[in-house]
Scaffold this motif. Structure first.
Motif, PDB file in Angstrom:
ATOM      1  N   GLU A  28      -7.400  -4.620 -54.746  1.00 41.39           N
ATOM      2  CA  GLU A  28      -6.712  -5.601 -54.380  1.00 41.39           C
ATOM      3  C   GLU A  28      -7.257  -6.148 -53.120  1.00 41.39           C
ATOM      4  O   GLU A  28      -7.663  -5.457 -52.272  1.00 41.39           O
ATOM      5  N   GLU A  29      -7.436  -7.411 -52.764  1.00 43.89           N
ATOM      6  CA  GLU A  29      -7.890  -8.140 -51.709  1.00 43.89           C
ATOM      7  C   GLU A  29      -6.860  -7.896 -50.566  1.00 43.89           C
ATOM      8  O   GLU A  29      -7.284  -7.796 -49.251  1.00 43.89           O
ATOM      9  N   MET A  30      -5.780  -8.263 -50.880  1.00 43.21           N
ATOM     10  CA  MET A  30      -4.716  -8.103 -49.685  1.00 43.21           C
ATOM     11  C   MET A  30      -3.527  -7.481 -50.372  1.00 43.21           C
ATOM     12  O   MET A  30      -3.114  -7.571 -51.429  1.00 43.21           O
ATOM     13  N   PRO A  31      -2.673  -6.939 -49.427  1.00 43.45           N
ATOM     14  CA  PRO A  31      -1.541  -5.986 -49.815  1.00 43.45           C
ATOM     15  C   PRO A  31      -0.255  -7.098 -50.195  1.00 43.45           C
ATOM     16  O   PRO A  31      -0.462  -8.305 -50.077  1.00 43.45           O
ATOM     17  N   ARG A  32       0.570  -6.478 -51.125  1.00 38.19           N
ATOM     18  CA  ARG A  32       1.865  -7.231 -51.249  1.00 38.19           C
ATOM     19  C   ARG A  32       2.806  -7.659 -50.102  1.00 38.19           C
ATOM     20  O   ARG A  32       2.882  -7.042 -49.412  1.00 38.19           O
ATOM     21  N   PRO A  33       3.061  -9.001 -50.230  1.00 44.03           N
ATOM     22  CA  PRO A  33       4.379  -9.342 -49.157  1.00 44.03           C
ATOM     23  C   PRO A  33       5.226  -8.132 -48.998  1.00 44.03           C
ATOM     24  O   PRO A  33       5.706  -7.986 -49.922  1.00 44.03           O
ATOM     25  N   ARG A  34       5.480  -8.095 -47.666  1.00 42.63           N
ATOM     26  CA  ARG A  34       6.609  -7.147 -47.219  1.00 42.63           C
ATOM     27  C   ARG A  34       6.774  -7.417 -45.998  1.00 42.63           C
ATOM     28  O   ARG A  34       6.345  -7.966 -45.225  1.00 42.63           O
ATOM     29  N   ILE A  35       8.172  -7.073 -45.583  1.00 44.24           N
ATOM     30  CA  ILE A  35       8.649  -7.034 -44.270  1.00 44.24           C
ATOM     31  C   ILE A  35       8.831  -5.790 -43.673  1.00 44.24           C
ATOM     32  O   ILE A  35       9.493  -4.884 -43.845  1.00 44.24           O
ATOM     33  N   GLY A  36       7.804  -5.462 -42.668  1.00 38.82           N
ATOM     34  CA  GLY A  36       7.658  -4.114 -41.980  1.00 38.82           C
ATOM     35  C   GLY A  36       7.338  -3.076 -43.097  1.00 38.82           C
ATOM     36  O   GLY A  36       7.024  -3.268 -44.217  1.00 38.82           O
ATOM     37  N   ARG A  37       7.550  -1.801 -42.465  1.00 41.46           N
ATOM     38  CA  ARG A  37       7.550  -0.546 -43.209  1.00 41.46           C
ATOM     39  C   ARG A  37       8.719   0.323 -43.546  1.00 41.46           C
ATOM     40  O   ARG A  37       9.517   0.197 -42.603  1.00 41.46           O
ATOM     41  N   ALA A  38       8.932   0.876 -44.658  1.00 40.76           N
ATOM     42  CA  ALA A  38      10.015   1.762 -44.628  1.00 40.76           C
ATOM     43  C   ALA A  38      10.193   2.858 -43.870  1.00 40.76           C
ATOM     44  O   ALA A  38       8.966   3.540 -43.663  1.00 40.76           O
ATOM     45  N   THR A  39      11.253   3.010 -43.274  1.00 44.62           N
ATOM     46  CA  THR A  39      11.100   4.394 -42.319  1.00 44.62           C
ATOM     47  C   THR A  39      12.007   5.527 -43.237  1.00 44.62           C
ATOM     48  O   THR A  39      12.941   5.273 -43.791  1.00 44.62           O
ATOM     49  N   LEU A  40      11.124   6.771 -43.559  1.00 44.88           N
ATOM     50  CA  LEU A  40      11.542   7.711 -44.432  1.00 44.88           C
ATOM     51  C   LEU A  40      12.399   8.789 -43.821  1.00 44.88           C
ATOM     52  O   LEU A  40      12.177   9.076 -42.634  1.00 44.88           O
ATOM     53  N   THR A  41      13.486   9.295 -44.383  1.00 48.67           N
ATOM     54  CA  THR A  41      14.115  10.383 -43.805  1.00 48.67           C
ATOM     55  C   THR A  41      13.467  11.634 -44.253  1.00 48.67           C
ATOM     56  O   THR A  41      12.579  11.828 -45.298  1.00 48.67           O
ATOM     57  N   GLU A  42      13.719  12.828 -43.758  1.00 49.14           N
ATOM     58  CA  GLU A  42      13.354  14.142 -44.171  1.00 49.14           C
ATOM     59  C   GLU A  42      13.856  14.325 -45.759  1.00 49.14           C
ATOM     60  O   GLU A  42      13.226  15.067 -46.375  1.00 49.14           O
ATOM     61  N   SER A  43      14.944  13.923 -46.158  1.00 47.93           N
ATOM     62  CA  SER A  43      15.500  13.817 -47.437  1.00 47.93           C
ATOM     63  C   SER A  43      14.375  13.192 -48.406  1.00 47.93           C
ATOM     64  O   SER A  43      14.278  13.906 -49.575  1.00 47.93           O
ATOM     65  N   ASP A  44      14.175  12.006 -48.061  1.00 48.07           N
ATOM     66  CA  ASP A  44      13.131  11.167 -48.744  1.00 48.07           C
ATOM     67  C   ASP A  44      11.862  12.064 -49.034  1.00 48.07           C
ATOM     68  O   ASP A  44      11.361  12.247 -50.243  1.00 48.07           O
ATOM     69  N   VAL A  45      11.356  12.490 -48.049  1.00 46.60           N
ATOM     70  CA  VAL A  45       9.981  13.307 -48.251  1.00 46.60           C
ATOM     71  C   VAL A  45      10.211  14.568 -48.953  1.00 46.60           C
ATOM     72  O   VAL A  45       9.401  14.854 -49.819  1.00 46.60           O
ATOM     73  N   GLU A  46      11.254  15.422 -48.740  1.00 41.83           N
ATOM     74  CA  GLU A  46      11.459  16.446 -49.614  1.00 41.83           C
ATOM     75  C   GLU A  46      11.569  16.044 -50.852  1.00 41.83           C
ATOM     76  O   GLU A  46      10.929  16.902 -51.950  1.00 41.83           O
ATOM     77  N   SER A  47      12.255  15.231 -51.301  1.00 39.79           N
ATOM     78  CA  SER A  47      12.412  14.677 -52.576  1.00 39.79           C
ATOM     79  C   SER A  47      10.947  14.284 -53.206  1.00 39.79           C
ATOM     80  O   SER A  47      10.737  14.834 -54.312  1.00 39.79           O
ATOM     81  N   TRP A  48      10.179  13.400 -52.534  1.00 36.27           N
ATOM     82  CA  TRP A  48       9.027  13.240 -53.012  1.00 36.27           C
ATOM     83  C   TRP A  48       8.045  14.228 -53.351  1.00 36.27           C
ATOM     84  O   TRP A  48       7.398  14.429 -54.177  1.00 36.27           O
ATOM     85  N   LEU A  49       8.007  15.273 -52.375  1.00 33.51           N
ATOM     86  CA  LEU A  49       7.182  16.236 -52.509  1.00 33.51           C
ATOM     87  C   LEU A  49       7.451  17.096 -53.680  1.00 33.51           C
ATOM     88  O   LEU A  49       6.711  17.731 -54.287  1.00 33.51           O
ATOM     89  N   LYS A  50       8.589  17.386 -53.747  1.00 35.78           N
ATOM     90  CA  LYS A  50       9.355  18.209 -55.003  1.00 35.78           C
ATOM     91  C   LYS A  50       8.929  17.679 -56.305  1.00 35.78           C
ATOM     92  O   LYS A  50       8.674  18.329 -57.114  1.00 35.78           O
ATOM     93  N   ARG A  51       8.609  16.299 -56.391  1.00 32.44           N
ATOM     94  CA  ARG A  51       8.194  15.762 -57.584  1.00 32.44           C
ATOM     95  C   ARG A  51       6.741  15.853 -57.832  1.00 32.44           C
ATOM     96  O   ARG A  51       6.436  15.075 -58.871  1.00 32.44           O
ATOM     97  N   THR A  52       6.015  16.077 -56.854  1.00 29.69           N
ATOM     98  CA  THR A  52       4.514  16.206 -56.969  1.00 29.69           C
ATOM     99  C   THR A  52       4.127  17.224 -58.072  1.00 29.69           C
ATOM    100  O   THR A  52       4.453  18.322 -57.901  1.00 29.69           O
ATOM    101  N   PRO A  53       3.261  16.699 -59.020  1.00 24.91           N
ATOM    102  CA  PRO A  53       2.858  17.760 -60.061  1.00 24.91           C
ATOM    103  C   PRO A  53       1.841  18.595 -59.416  1.00 24.91           C
ATOM    104  O   PRO A  53       1.012  18.367 -58.542  1.00 24.91           O
TER     105      PRO A  53
END
Length: 339
Positions: A28-53
């Motif tokens: 894409e030429e430009m990113p999707r519209p968004r307001i700021g960036r999401a701030t992740l918690t340790e729980s978010d990151v742990e959950s994401w990494l666990k589902r990584t194949p």
């Protein structure tokens, strides 16, 4: 700048892309519209990494399946851009750059040399850029877990590395094709021209002129198949070899025929492009209609296309081909510190 435009999450003060962000940054030429960036918690990151194949379950849909549930660091973004622009003959060279001890496997420590190279480079020029903050201790990312497992003990063989690079290239090519095919088996010749030219430095008026020329010369749509599109994209990753081949056939900037073009493509890739695809390429670039094209101009424009994203705002970003050379030099210097 491109990374910061598309990166949508932060964790512990450091900016990251998600797999979806990465795919969008190269399609894409430009990113999707968004307001700021999401701030992740340790729980978010742990959950994401666990589902990584694990790498054994890699596929041409890896990034799409992970979607917005994964972390890609700035350094890894640069690495992935290099992956997208390497020819198959360059896969081995890329692997050997990571394999610092020459034992034909890459472990997590060797992979992190890449993190060290770029983080040191950034430290020399950083101000308050959140991408450039210290990465010690190193945060596990989706790519690290995919390559080396959740405990970081797995090793990467060349076959694994080759498969990952091939899958990523295929995923991006497929994503681009599907964007224009709308579920059909082919894309129009006009859309093929749009895909080729949309990441280049050509003026909008020049792009429209090329598309109009295709419309005029191919009034009845025959379509470009995915297989044709894939072969052409693989050819673009061999542009350096193509340049050498063309210099063997021609003098300086002498225009080339379709036959010479086709022969050079085969020499570089071992594959033949379909006559209709070659006709379409010539219709895009053959402004005077003499059945020939300037291969130097073609190469220059296609290098813009090849290095999509990384050559946007070129006054601020170095060309990927120069970046790859600089990267290899940095790795060599960094390796000295490990000896």
């Amino acid at each position: 700048m491109r990374f910061m435009q598309f990166a949508s999450v932060e964790y512990k003060g450091i900016t990251y892309m998600t797999p979806q962000d990465f795919l969008e940054s190269v399609t894409e030429e430009m990113p999707r519209p968004r307001i700021g960036r999401a701030t992740l918690t340790e729980s978010d990151v742990e959950s994401w990494l666990k589902r990584t194949p694990n790498r054994r379950y890699g596929s041409t849909k890896l990034f799409r399946n992970l979607h917005d549930k994964g972390l890609i660091s700035y350094t890894e973004y640069l690495f992935l851009l290099c992956v997208l622009t390497k020819s198959k003959s360059g896969f081995r060279i890329a692997f050997n750059m990571f394999d610092t001890d020459g034992n034909q496997i890459v472990d997590k420590k060797e992979f992190l040399v890449l993190e060290s190279v770029f983080s040191k480079k950034e430290d020399a020029t950083k101000s308050d850029n959140p991408v450039s903050k210290s990465m010690e201790p190193v945060q596990d990312t989706t790519l690290m877990v995919h390559f080396f497992g959740s405990k970081g003990k797995d090793v990467l063989k060349y076959e694994d590395f080759h498969r990952f690079m091939e899958n990523l290239q295929s995923e991006v090519i497929e994503l681009e094709f599907l964007e224009f095919s709308k579920g059909l088996a082919t894309i129009s010749e006009e859309d093929f021209a749009r895909i080729l030219l949309r990441y280049t430095m050509l003026d909008r008026s020049d792009i429209e002129e090329c598309i109009t020329r295709v419309k005029t010369k191919i009034p009845s749509e025959k379509g470009i198949t995915f297989e044709d599109f894939r072969k052409f994209c693989e050819f673009l990753n061999s542009l350096d070899d193509f340049t050498i081949a063309m210099k063997m056939y021609t003098y300086a900037d002498q225009a080339v025929s379709k036959e010479d073009f086709q022969r050079a493509v085969f020499v570089c890739t071992g594959s033949n492009l379909s006559p209709h695809l070659v006709d379409t390429v010539f219709n895009i670039f053959d402004a005077d209609g003499d059945g020939h094209l300037s291969y130097m101009e073609f190469i220059s424009i296609m290098k813009d296309r090849l290095h999509r994203g990384s050559r946007v705002d070129s006054s601020h970003l170095m060309h990927t081909q120069d970046k790859w050379s600089a990267f290899k030099s940095c790795v060599k210097n960094e390796m000295k510190t490990y000896s």
